[in-house]
Design a protein around this motif. Sequence first.
Motif, PDB file in Angstrom:
ATOM      1  N   ARG A  50     -32.487  13.768  -9.664  1.00 39.32           N
ATOM      2  CA  ARG A  50     -31.101  14.472  -9.173  1.00 39.32           C
ATOM      3  C   ARG A  50     -30.993  15.291  -8.044  1.00 39.32           C
ATOM      4  NH1 ARG A  50     -27.928  12.854 -12.839  1.00 39.32           N
ATOM      5  NH2 ARG A  50     -27.295  11.051 -12.785  1.00 39.32           N
ATOM      6  N   GLN A  51     -30.519  15.514  -6.948  1.00 37.08           N
ATOM      7  CA  GLN A  51     -31.130  16.897  -6.722  1.00 37.08           C
ATOM      8  C   GLN A  51     -29.181  16.632  -5.735  1.00 37.08           C
ATOM      9  OE1 GLN A  51     -33.899  17.580  -3.660  1.00 37.08           O
ATOM     10  NE2 GLN A  51     -35.655  17.529  -6.181  1.00 37.08           N
ATOM     11  N   GLY A  52     -28.564  17.129  -6.095  1.00 31.05           N
ATOM     12  CA  GLY A  52     -26.838  17.449  -6.024  1.00 31.05           C
ATOM     13  C   GLY A  52     -25.689  16.191  -6.252  1.00 31.05           C
ATOM     14  N   GLU A  53     -25.964  15.852  -4.568  1.00 30.62           N
ATOM     15  CA  GLU A  53     -25.663  13.915  -4.768  1.00 30.62           C
ATOM     16  C   GLU A  53     -26.422  13.226  -4.304  1.00 30.62           C
ATOM     17  OE1 GLU A  53     -22.616  13.732  -5.555  1.00 30.62           O
ATOM     18  OE2 GLU A  53     -22.143  15.912  -6.195  1.00 30.62           O
ATOM     19  N   ALA A  54     -27.854  13.669  -3.967  1.00 33.17           N
ATOM     20  CA  ALA A  54     -28.309  12.439  -3.731  1.00 33.17           C
ATOM     21  C   ALA A  54     -29.272  12.304  -4.755  1.00 33.17           C
ATOM     22  CB  ALA A  54     -29.247  13.024  -2.823  1.00 33.17           C
ATOM     23  N   PHE A  55     -30.257  11.048  -4.509  1.00 34.08           N
ATOM     24  CA  PHE A  55     -31.984  11.206  -5.221  1.00 34.08           C
ATOM     25  C   PHE A  55     -33.357  10.735  -5.150  1.00 34.08           C
ATOM     26  CE2 PHE A  55     -27.839   8.632  -7.016  1.00 34.08           C
ATOM     27  CZ  PHE A  55     -28.057   9.319  -9.070  1.00 34.08           C
ATOM     28  N   VAL A  56     -33.716  11.533  -4.825  1.00 29.06           N
ATOM     29  CA  VAL A  56     -34.795  11.527  -5.029  1.00 29.06           C
ATOM     30  C   VAL A  56     -36.332  10.926  -5.853  1.00 29.06           C
ATOM     31  CG1 VAL A  56     -37.009  13.688  -3.741  1.00 29.06           C
ATOM     32  CG2 VAL A  56     -34.350  13.866  -3.472  1.00 29.06           C
ATOM     33  N   ALA A  57     -37.336  10.119  -4.988  1.00 30.04           N
ATOM     34  CA  ALA A  57     -38.027   9.600  -5.567  1.00 30.04           C
ATOM     35  C   ALA A  57     -39.057   9.991  -5.365  1.00 30.04           C
ATOM     36  CB  ALA A  57     -37.951   8.143  -5.100  1.00 30.04           C
ATOM     37  N   SER A  58     -40.335   9.956  -6.453  1.00 29.84           N
ATOM     38  CA  SER A  58     -41.597   9.927  -6.445  1.00 29.84           C
ATOM     39  C   SER A  58     -42.662   8.696  -7.139  1.00 29.84           C
ATOM     40  CB  SER A  58     -41.744  11.773  -6.203  1.00 29.84           C
ATOM     41  OG  SER A  58     -41.766  11.935  -7.520  1.00 29.84           O
ATOM     42  N   ALA A  84     -31.994  18.775 -20.529  1.00 33.24           N
ATOM     43  CA  ALA A  84     -30.900  18.658 -19.399  1.00 33.24           C
ATOM     44  C   ALA A  84     -31.609  19.776 -18.303  1.00 33.24           C
ATOM     45  CB  ALA A  84     -30.412  20.782 -19.397  1.00 33.24           C
ATOM     46  N   HIS A  85     -32.204  18.191 -17.628  1.00 35.72           N
ATOM     47  CA  HIS A  85     -32.774  19.194 -16.408  1.00 35.72           C
ATOM     48  C   HIS A  85     -32.445  18.080 -15.008  1.00 35.72           C
ATOM     49  CE1 HIS A  85     -35.722  15.192 -18.054  1.00 35.72           C
ATOM     50  NE2 HIS A  85     -36.024  16.280 -18.773  1.00 35.72           N
ATOM     51  N   ASP A  86     -33.252  17.913 -13.769  1.00 33.95           N
ATOM     52  CA  ASP A  86     -32.763  17.101 -12.821  1.00 33.95           C
ATOM     53  C   ASP A  86     -33.579  15.132 -12.900  1.00 33.95           C
ATOM     54  OD1 ASP A  86     -35.731  17.736 -12.051  1.00 33.95           O
ATOM     55  OD2 ASP A  86     -34.703  18.325 -10.033  1.00 33.95           O
ATOM     56  N   LEU A  87     -34.386  15.010 -14.175  1.00 33.31           N
ATOM     57  CA  LEU A  87     -35.258  14.099 -13.891  1.00 33.31           C
ATOM     58  C   LEU A  87     -34.134  12.621 -14.707  1.00 33.31           C
ATOM     59  CD1 LEU A  87     -37.721  11.969 -13.872  1.00 33.31           C
ATOM     60  CD2 LEU A  87     -38.507  13.025 -15.859  1.00 33.31           C
ATOM     61  N   VAL A  88     -33.858  11.743 -13.735  1.00 35.96           N
ATOM     62  CA  VAL A  88     -33.190  10.594 -14.407  1.00 35.96           C
ATOM     63  C   VAL A  88     -33.381   9.187 -14.452  1.00 35.96           C
ATOM     64  CG1 VAL A  88     -31.027  12.405 -13.491  1.00 35.96           C
ATOM     65  CG2 VAL A  88     -32.119  10.664 -11.891  1.00 35.96           C
ATOM     66  N   SER A  89     -34.701   9.001 -13.939  1.00 39.32           N
ATOM     67  CA  SER A  89     -35.455   7.279 -14.392  1.00 39.32           C
ATOM     68  C   SER A  89     -36.732   7.763 -14.245  1.00 39.32           C
ATOM     69  CB  SER A  89     -34.745   7.083 -13.563  1.00 39.32           C
ATOM     70  OG  SER A  89     -34.906   5.504 -13.942  1.00 39.32           O
ATOM     71  N   VAL A  90     -37.344   7.371 -15.122  1.00 34.52           N
ATOM     72  CA  VAL A  90     -39.015   6.986 -15.258  1.00 34.52           C
ATOM     73  C   VAL A  90     -39.318   5.680 -15.301  1.00 34.52           C
ATOM     74  CG1 VAL A  90     -40.641   7.635 -16.072  1.00 34.52           C
ATOM     75  CG2 VAL A  90     -39.555   9.619 -16.118  1.00 34.52           C
ATOM     76  N   THR A  91     -39.960   4.862 -14.762  1.00 34.86           N
ATOM     77  CA  THR A  91     -40.367   3.392 -15.151  1.00 34.86           C
ATOM     78  C   THR A  91     -41.669   3.743 -14.712  1.00 34.86           C
ATOM     79  OG1 THR A  91     -38.635   2.886 -13.417  1.00 34.86           O
ATOM     80  CG2 THR A  91     -40.377   1.282 -13.371  1.00 34.86           C
ATOM     81  N   VAL A  92     -42.559   3.395 -15.808  1.00 33.81           N
ATOM     82  CA  VAL A  92     -44.049   2.792 -16.218  1.00 33.81           C
ATOM     83  C   VAL A  92     -44.837   1.884 -16.055  1.00 33.81           C
ATOM     84  CG1 VAL A  92     -45.636   3.700 -17.855  1.00 33.81           C
ATOM     85  CG2 VAL A  92     -43.142   5.346 -17.194  1.00 33.81           C
ATOM     86  N   ILE A  93     -45.673   1.563 -15.362  1.00 31.42           N
ATOM     87  CA  ILE A  93     -46.102   0.134 -15.365  1.00 31.42           C
ATOM     88  C   ILE A  93     -48.055   0.289 -16.005  1.00 31.42           C
ATOM     89  CG2 ILE A  93     -47.573  -2.135 -13.849  1.00 31.42           C
ATOM     90  CD1 ILE A  93     -45.311  -0.963 -11.759  1.00 31.42           C
ATOM     91  N   HIS A  94     -47.337  -0.286 -17.258  1.00 33.29           N
ATOM     92  CA  HIS A  94     -48.983  -0.208 -18.361  1.00 33.29           C
ATOM     93  C   HIS A  94     -49.092  -2.295 -18.683  1.00 33.29           C
ATOM     94  CE1 HIS A  94     -51.449   0.723 -21.243  1.00 33.29           C
ATOM     95  NE2 HIS A  94     -51.512   2.022 -20.647  1.00 33.29           N
TER      96      HIS A  94
END
Length: 355
Positions: free
Chosen positions: A333-341, A286-296
């Motif tokens: 996910r932060q509110g209604e927006a998505f923030v990528a890093s 239960a946190h705000d991280l909704v997607s993780v993509t890994v390249i290997h």
Amino acid sequence: MISVVDYPSDLKSHSKGWLFTFLGALCLCALPGCVERDLSIQLAGETMGTTWHVTVVPDTNSPNAALLQQGVETVLEEVNQSMSTYRVDSEISRFNSSETDEWFPITSEFYYVLSTAMAIGWQSDGAYDVTVGPLVDLWGFGPVGPVAAPPADDTVTDVLERVGQDHLRLDGDGPRLLKRVPVELDFSSIAKGYAVDRVAQWLDARGLDRYLVEVGGELRLAGLSGRGDPWHIAIERPDSSTRAVEEAVSLTDVGLATSGDYRNFFVIDGQRFSHSIDPRRGYPVAHDLVSVTVIHPSAMIADAWATALVVLGYEDAMMVAQEQGLAVYFIRRQGEAFVASHTPAFGRYLDSASH
């Protein structure tokens, strides 16, 4: 979710109004300048409760489509028979039903996958654990099927007694495996990536060096696409109400996997329960991280790490990913927006795409 696309270089200016044709977890996009379909051999089928797709750019000595289809299906069947919990006679199901404190003989392939999974379990401080199966079932995301209500706290505590890779003893000389308590293995977070790698190895052995392999959304890419440039992959925006591109990368000779909680979840009395279970606590994350993509280089390792990092949550995941030198793209996910890093190692893939 990963999309396989062949986009123009000014990706961002063309991101609206594209036609997406989704094929399971993979979507092949019809875009201006796409690869002519008759230049590549397209293969597809079903395995492990999901779909698979293979694109091969052939040369004059390549096997024909029928032989390739048969070969890929044979490889996938071998993996399925070893690692599917939906088959009562599979290697993993037979181990799960075996007695405690008795050595169980395993194949070298099974040993390879399990030892890799356990290494990632230690490196992620227990956030990744392939003995999580009983918890997955308890929360309604396993072969047992959905639940009508969340389990009681006491039930979760009881099931946690049967979770933890420390209860396993793995002997590489056999190879063989022993469980000290009645744990159950679940390879759903690593087997698809392993299947991708196995298919890629099979193609390599037949002299094929330009291909895309996808099983349930996990990818392995080799050589150049039919256009003669790297394969173009779109990372989907983690919005369950729509299909849209969040970011794009250009790749060759690597594996890629994405894990997220935005399509596989249930809601009871207004509370959302993710399919990503924290094996250390027994509850959905239960946190705000909704997607993780890994390249290997290995799709199997990318697959497992994507799951581990989702469980960890953004701050810990970013720290662990950088410690391990992983190329990772995060969406929160932060509110209604998505923030990528992303980690520094991921930056070079973005630079080679649309940036």
